[in-house]
Design a protein around this motif. Sequence first.
Motif, PDB file in Angstrom:
ATOM      1  N   ALA A  51       0.825  -1.205   0.000  1.00 34.71           N
ATOM      2  CA  ALA A  51       0.000   0.000   0.000  1.00 34.71           C
ATOM      3  C   ALA A  51       0.860   1.256   0.000  1.00 34.71           C
ATOM      4  N   LEU A  52       2.155   1.108   0.318  1.00 36.66           N
ATOM      5  CA  LEU A  52       3.065   2.245   0.410  1.00 36.66           C
ATOM      6  C   LEU A  52       4.495   1.729   0.417  1.00 36.66           C
ATOM      7  N   VAL A  53       5.391   2.466  -0.261  1.00 38.53           N
ATOM      8  CA  VAL A  53       6.830   2.193  -0.195  1.00 38.53           C
ATOM      9  C   VAL A  53       7.506   3.462   0.290  1.00 38.53           C
ATOM     10  N   ILE A  54       8.377   3.305   1.293  1.00 36.32           N
ATOM     11  CA  ILE A  54       9.175   4.408   1.816  1.00 36.32           C
ATOM     12  C   ILE A  54      10.625   3.990   1.675  1.00 36.32           C
ATOM     13  N   PRO A  81       1.889   4.297  -3.760  1.00 40.89           N
ATOM     14  CA  PRO A  81       2.392   5.566  -3.227  1.00 40.89           C
ATOM     15  C   PRO A  81       3.833   5.391  -2.741  1.00 40.89           C
ATOM     16  N   PHE A  82       4.645   6.419  -2.947  1.00 38.80           N
ATOM     17  CA  PHE A  82       6.080   6.334  -2.670  1.00 38.80           C
ATOM     18  C   PHE A  82       6.548   7.590  -1.955  1.00 38.80           C
ATOM     19  N   ILE A  83       7.357   7.388  -0.917  1.00 39.18           N
ATOM     20  CA  ILE A  83       7.990   8.500  -0.208  1.00 39.18           C
ATOM     21  C   ILE A  83       9.489   8.246  -0.207  1.00 39.18           C
ATOM     22  N   LEU A  84      10.243   9.253  -0.601  1.00 40.96           N
ATOM     23  CA  LEU A  84      11.698   9.181  -0.554  1.00 40.96           C
ATOM     24  C   LEU A  84      12.180   9.907   0.686  1.00 40.96           C
ATOM     25  N   VAL A 105       6.908  13.055  -2.933  1.00 42.26           N
ATOM     26  CA  VAL A 105       7.279  13.532  -1.600  1.00 42.26           C
ATOM     27  C   VAL A 105       8.728  13.161  -1.300  1.00 42.26           C
ATOM     28  N   VAL A 106       9.470  14.141  -0.817  1.00 39.33           N
ATOM     29  CA  VAL A 106      10.792  13.894  -0.260  1.00 39.33           C
ATOM     30  C   VAL A 106      10.727  14.330   1.200  1.00 39.33           C
ATOM     31  N   LEU A 107      10.902  13.381   2.084  1.00 35.96           N
ATOM     32  CA  LEU A 107      10.797  13.626   3.513  1.00 35.96           C
ATOM     33  C   LEU A 107      12.198  13.785   4.087  1.00 35.96           C
ATOM     34  N   ALA A 108      12.478  14.972   4.625  1.00 34.62           N
ATOM     35  CA  ALA A 108      13.804  15.248   5.183  1.00 34.62           C
ATOM     36  C   ALA A 108      13.975  14.546   6.523  1.00 34.62           C
ATOM     37  N   LYS A 109      15.133  13.914   6.675  1.00 37.64           N
ATOM     38  CA  LYS A 109      15.460  13.243   7.935  1.00 37.64           C
ATOM     39  C   LYS A 109      16.283  14.180   8.798  1.00 37.64           C
ATOM     40  N   PRO A 110      16.150  14.112  10.080  1.00 40.89           N
ATOM     41  CA  PRO A 110      15.218  13.274  10.828  1.00 40.89           C
ATOM     42  C   PRO A 110      13.806  13.852  10.764  1.00 40.89           C
ATOM     43  N   PHE A 111      12.817  13.006  10.995  1.00 41.94           N
ATOM     44  CA  PHE A 111      11.427  13.451  10.938  1.00 41.94           C
ATOM     45  C   PHE A 111      10.647  12.836  12.088  1.00 41.94           C
ATOM     46  N   ALA A 117       3.251  11.061   9.013  1.00 46.76           N
ATOM     47  CA  ALA A 117       1.810  10.947   8.754  1.00 46.76           C
ATOM     48  C   ALA A 117       1.358  11.963   7.709  1.00 46.76           C
ATOM     49  N   SER A 118       1.865  13.188   7.782  1.00 42.49           N
ATOM     50  CA  SER A 118       1.510  14.219   6.790  1.00 42.49           C
ATOM     51  C   SER A 118       1.981  13.824   5.402  1.00 42.49           C
ATOM     52  N   SER A 119       3.171  13.262   5.316  1.00 43.51           N
ATOM     53  CA  SER A 119       3.699  12.829   4.022  1.00 43.51           C
ATOM     54  C   SER A 119       2.869  11.691   3.448  1.00 43.51           C
ATOM     55  N   ILE A 120       2.477  10.769   4.305  1.00 48.24           N
ATOM     56  CA  ILE A 120       1.634   9.666   3.844  1.00 48.24           C
ATOM     57  C   ILE A 120       0.293  10.197   3.356  1.00 48.24           C
ATOM     58  N   GLU A 121      -0.253  11.142   4.079  1.00 44.96           N
ATOM     59  CA  GLU A 121      -1.526  11.746   3.661  1.00 44.96           C
ATOM     60  C   GLU A 121      -1.395  12.374   2.270  1.00 44.96           C
TER      61      GLU A 121
END
Length: 133
Positions: A51-54, A81-84, A105-111, A117-121
């Motif tokens: 359902a999702l790949v991160i 859905p994909f988050i990097l 979406v590119v999610l900056a670490k650390p998060f 949750a916002s990125s998944i949304e």
Amino acid sequence: MQITGPVLVVDANNVMARIVAERLGQIGLKDVQTSTNLRNTLTHLESTKFALVISEYDTHPLTGFDLWRIITGREEWNSIPFILMADEERKRANISRFEEAGLPVVLAKPFSADQLASSIELVTSSNPFSAFV
């Protein structure tokens, strides 16, 4: 959040993959599988409907960005859905490349769990749009 299946977390570092899995658990997502290399990742994708790949950017021999291109290039996977995930420096260095390619979406670490949750949304909404959290 509209996740109704397993989540795949890809990170060459087992500890980091477990940390992301814990963050997913904090937001209610318990069905999480992890992968530390491309061969295992492709095996997971071929055997399970995710359902999702991160994915972490710094995976080898290919990057998480390369993995996203593989996923979006295969008809049976291109709707996942994909988050990097990337550290802030990597994100800044590649942001125009990511935007031009249409990476959602590119999610900056650390998060935090809330940022995750916002990125998944964003990637699971009916009208996803580029967002660099």
